[in-house]
Design an enzyme around this catalytic site. Structure first.
Site, mmCIF file in Angstrom:
data_model
loop_
_atom_site.group_PDB
_atom_site.id
_atom_site.type_symbol
_atom_site.label_atom_id
_atom_site.label_comp_id
_atom_site.label_asym_id
_atom_site.label_seq_id
_atom_site.Cartn_x
_atom_site.Cartn_y
_atom_site.Cartn_z
ATOM 1 N N ARG A 203 0.802 -1.226 0.000
ATOM 2 C CA ARG A 203 0.000 0.000 0.000
ATOM 3 C C ARG A 203 0.832 1.271 0.000
ATOM 4 O O ARG A 203 0.602 2.186 -0.793
ATOM 5 C CB ARG A 203 -0.931 0.047 1.230
ATOM 6 C CG ARG A 203 -2.196 -0.718 1.065
ATOM 7 C CD ARG A 203 -2.638 -1.293 2.390
ATOM 8 N NE ARG A 203 -1.705 -2.340 2.781
ATOM 9 C CZ ARG A 203 -1.822 -3.607 2.415
ATOM 10 N NH1 ARG A 203 -2.843 -3.986 1.727
ATOM 11 N NH2 ARG A 203 -0.918 -4.508 2.767
ATOM 12 N N THR A 204 1.782 1.365 0.907
ATOM 13 C CA THR A 204 2.476 2.650 1.080
ATOM 14 C C THR A 204 3.254 3.012 -0.177
ATOM 15 O O THR A 204 3.105 4.103 -0.731
ATOM 16 C CB THR A 204 3.404 2.590 2.317
ATOM 17 O OG1 THR A 204 2.619 2.195 3.431
ATOM 18 C CG2 THR A 204 4.035 3.946 2.590
ATOM 19 N N LYS B 206 26.180 -3.638 -0.848
ATOM 20 C CA LYS B 206 27.648 -3.560 -0.780
ATOM 21 C C LYS B 206 28.096 -2.903 0.520
ATOM 22 O O LYS B 206 29.265 -2.574 0.690
ATOM 23 C CB LYS B 206 28.174 -2.746 -1.966
ATOM 24 C CG LYS B 206 27.812 -3.323 -3.323
ATOM 25 C CD LYS B 206 28.309 -2.394 -4.420
ATOM 26 C CE LYS B 206 27.825 -2.866 -5.782
ATOM 27 N NZ LYS B 206 28.050 -1.844 -6.817
ATOM 28 N N ARG C 109 11.174 4.055 3.529
ATOM 29 C CA ARG C 109 10.797 3.064 4.547
ATOM 30 C C ARG C 109 12.050 2.305 4.930
ATOM 31 O O ARG C 109 12.788 1.824 4.054
ATOM 32 C CB ARG C 109 9.725 2.095 4.035
ATOM 33 C CG ARG C 109 9.504 0.919 4.980
ATOM 34 C CD ARG C 109 8.337 0.060 4.610
ATOM 35 N NE ARG C 109 7.069 0.727 4.889
ATOM 36 C CZ ARG C 109 5.877 0.142 4.781
ATOM 37 N NH1 ARG C 109 5.794 -1.120 4.407
ATOM 38 N NH2 ARG C 109 4.769 0.808 5.042
ATOM 39 N N HIS D 228 4.542 5.732 11.597
ATOM 40 C CA HIS D 228 4.107 5.625 10.200
ATOM 41 C C HIS D 228 3.104 6.767 9.958
ATOM 42 O O HIS D 228 1.896 6.544 9.870
ATOM 43 C CB HIS D 228 3.467 4.250 9.984
ATOM 44 C CG HIS D 228 3.273 3.859 8.552
ATOM 45 N ND1 HIS D 228 3.347 4.759 7.498
ATOM 46 C CD2 HIS D 228 2.979 2.648 7.998
ATOM 47 C CE1 HIS D 228 3.108 4.117 6.363
ATOM 48 N NE2 HIS D 228 2.896 2.834 6.637
HETATM 49 C C1 NCD Z 1 1.610 -1.270 8.035
HETATM 50 C C2 NCD Z 1 3.110 -1.051 8.199
HETATM 51 O O1 NCD Z 1 3.878 -1.258 7.267
HETATM 52 O O2 NCD Z 1 3.463 -0.636 9.300
HETATM 53 N N1 NCD Z 1 1.219 -1.445 6.694
HETATM 54 C C3 NCD Z 1 0.912 -0.349 5.953
HETATM 55 O O3 NCD Z 1 1.753 0.458 5.641
HETATM 56 N N2 NCD Z 1 -0.373 -0.166 5.614
HETATM 57 C C4 NCD Z 1 1.044 -2.287 8.947
HETATM 58 C C5 NCD Z 1 1.637 -3.652 8.990
HETATM 59 O O4 NCD Z 1 2.567 -3.993 8.244
HETATM 60 O O5 NCD Z 1 1.158 -4.439 9.808
#
Ligand code: NCD
Length: 412
Positions: free
Chosen positions: A54-55, A84, A105, A133
């Site tokens: 999703r993100t 590396k 991320r 997040h």
């Molecule tokens: C979440 C995350 O990556 O923290 N997912 C997301 O971005 N919608 C939740 C999860 O991974 O459980």
């Protein structure tokens, strides 16, 4: 203008409202199929050191829908120079020349703040370890507003893995900003971290009401103790199962109390302390019979056993709508952080203490970068308690004897 979004605490309610009104605007343009090209000469880089659906994909789709371009690494660990041995700081110093904004991320707590300090282009967090997040929270708050019309005064249950789940940390702060009543519902060992509770209290004056479970019939909780080594939890035959009878252990909270129930999965990938909880059908069709007719069920997704598929056709299941809002919300975030809309994000002054003591969090990004100073922020109302500038974990420090440098000011 601020150059990063690494915590929901970076944004005032006024800025969040601006993001929501921009999102409304983009949404109606998308619905009317009006062309949008405000990013036509802009490039966004997505740097993902952890898996994502999703993100990353909604950020990339949002940028394309704004008429911009995207360069992407969905697996930085194996496809970039990280394989590396390149450090995060070096990678950021390079990628900032290739893009106008970076979505990052990373598996280390505090990594997005370290990236922001070392970047000339805006850094937007797509999640940093178990820390925060913030863009998920913007989707979550927007969903609650769309579904319920307001957030203030609502009773909202955060359920599941509240210790390692970063979405719930950001969401708790976001709900506090909007003066919602926060309830935590977590099995033993998976409660909200103390530092989150302290921050909710010291910065927002909110107390969390704590419970162990919702009032569904659950006879037992299976807990797996991996052997012989914590990193081998997923290998068959490596874990020993014990079953705890839950009847006496779990003070319950009736589900009919809540306007929204936000469920999260156990974050298996972050559990290295030998404990692995399994929550079976925390929320299912049967349980929802007792919930209010106008309550909503939310989940950041992906789901495991904590949310039954039999809930999907209930009108109160809001999680797929919640995921869909990722597009207009992230379009708004990109436009705002690229300075393409007429709005100034307020600056905040923060006192930073540089202390020789290492951050106590073994997953903090500072533990991987020898040259990074240990910076802390004083926790209001708790004498001698400081939280790490990067990951927020607290440490007790007698500043009289241990402080190396006096205060600095970090301007956001
Ligand atoms: C979440 C995350 O990556 O923290 N997912 C997301 O971005 N919608 C939740 C999860 O991974 O459980």
């Amino acid at each position: 203008m601020t150059k990063y979004l690494v915590s929901i605490n970076d944004l005032s309610v006024k800025t969040i409202e601006k993001i929501f009104s921009l999102a409304d605007n983009f949404n109606s343009k998308l619905e009317n199929k009006e062309p949008i090209d405000i990013c036509k000469d802009k490039i966004m880089a997505t740097m993902f050191y952890e898996s994502s659906t999703r993100t990353r994909m909604s950020f990339e789709s949002a940028m394309f829908r704004l008429g911009g371009k995207v360069i992407s690494s969905a697996d930085m660990g194996s496809t970039s120079a990280v394989a590396k041995g390149e450090s995060l700081i070096d990678t950021i110093k390079v990628v900032q020349n290739y893009a106008d904004v970076i979505v990052l991320r990373h598996f280390n707590d505090g990594s997005t703040m370290l990236a922001a300090e070392n970047s000339d282009v805006p850094i937007i967090s797509g999640g940093d370890g178990a820390h925060e997040h913030p863009t998920q929270t913007l989707c979550d708050l927007y969903t609650i507003l769309k579904e319920k019309g307001t957030i203030k005064g609502l009773n909202i249950a955060l359920c599941g893995d509240l210790k390692y789940g970063r979405t719930v940390h950001s969401l708790a702060y976001g709900l506090a900003k909007y003066e919602a009543n926060i309830f935590s519902v977590a099995p033993e060992g998976f409660e909200l971290p103390e530092y989150v509770e302290h921050r909710l209290k010291s910065e927002y004056g909110r107390e969390v009401k704590k419970f162990k479970k919702l009032d569904e019939k659950i006879d037992s909780l299976d807990v797996f103790y991996p052997t012989p080594h914590p990193t081998q939890t997923s290998k068959a035959g490596r874990k020993k199962k014990i079953t705890i009878e839950t009847e006496s252990l779990f003070p319950m909270v009736p589900i009919e109390n809540f306007d929204a129930v936000y469920i999260t999965r156990i974050q298996m990938e972050r559990i290295h302390d030998g404990k692995e909880g399994v929550i079976s059908y925390l929320v299912n069709k049967e349980l929802l019979k007792k919930a209010k007719n106008d309550s909503i069920v939310m989940h950041p997704l992906p789901r495991r056993d904590e949310l039954s598929y039999d809930v999907d056709d209930d009108k109160r299941a809001a999680y797929f709508r919640q995921a869909a809002y990722g597009i207009p919300i992230r379009m708004a975030i990109i436009a705002l952080f690229l300075g393409l809309v007429d709005f100034e994000i307020e600056k905040k002054d923060i006192e930073i203490f540089t202390i020789s003591k290492k951050c106590p969090n073994s997953n903090c990004i500072t533990t991987t970068h020898e040259n990074v100073q240990n910076k802390y922020i004083k926790v209001n109302g708790l004498p001698n308690v400081y939280r790490c500038f990067y990951c927020d974990q607290e440490t007790i420090q007698n500043i009289e004897s241990k402080i190396d440098q006096t205060q600095q000011t970090w301007e956001k």
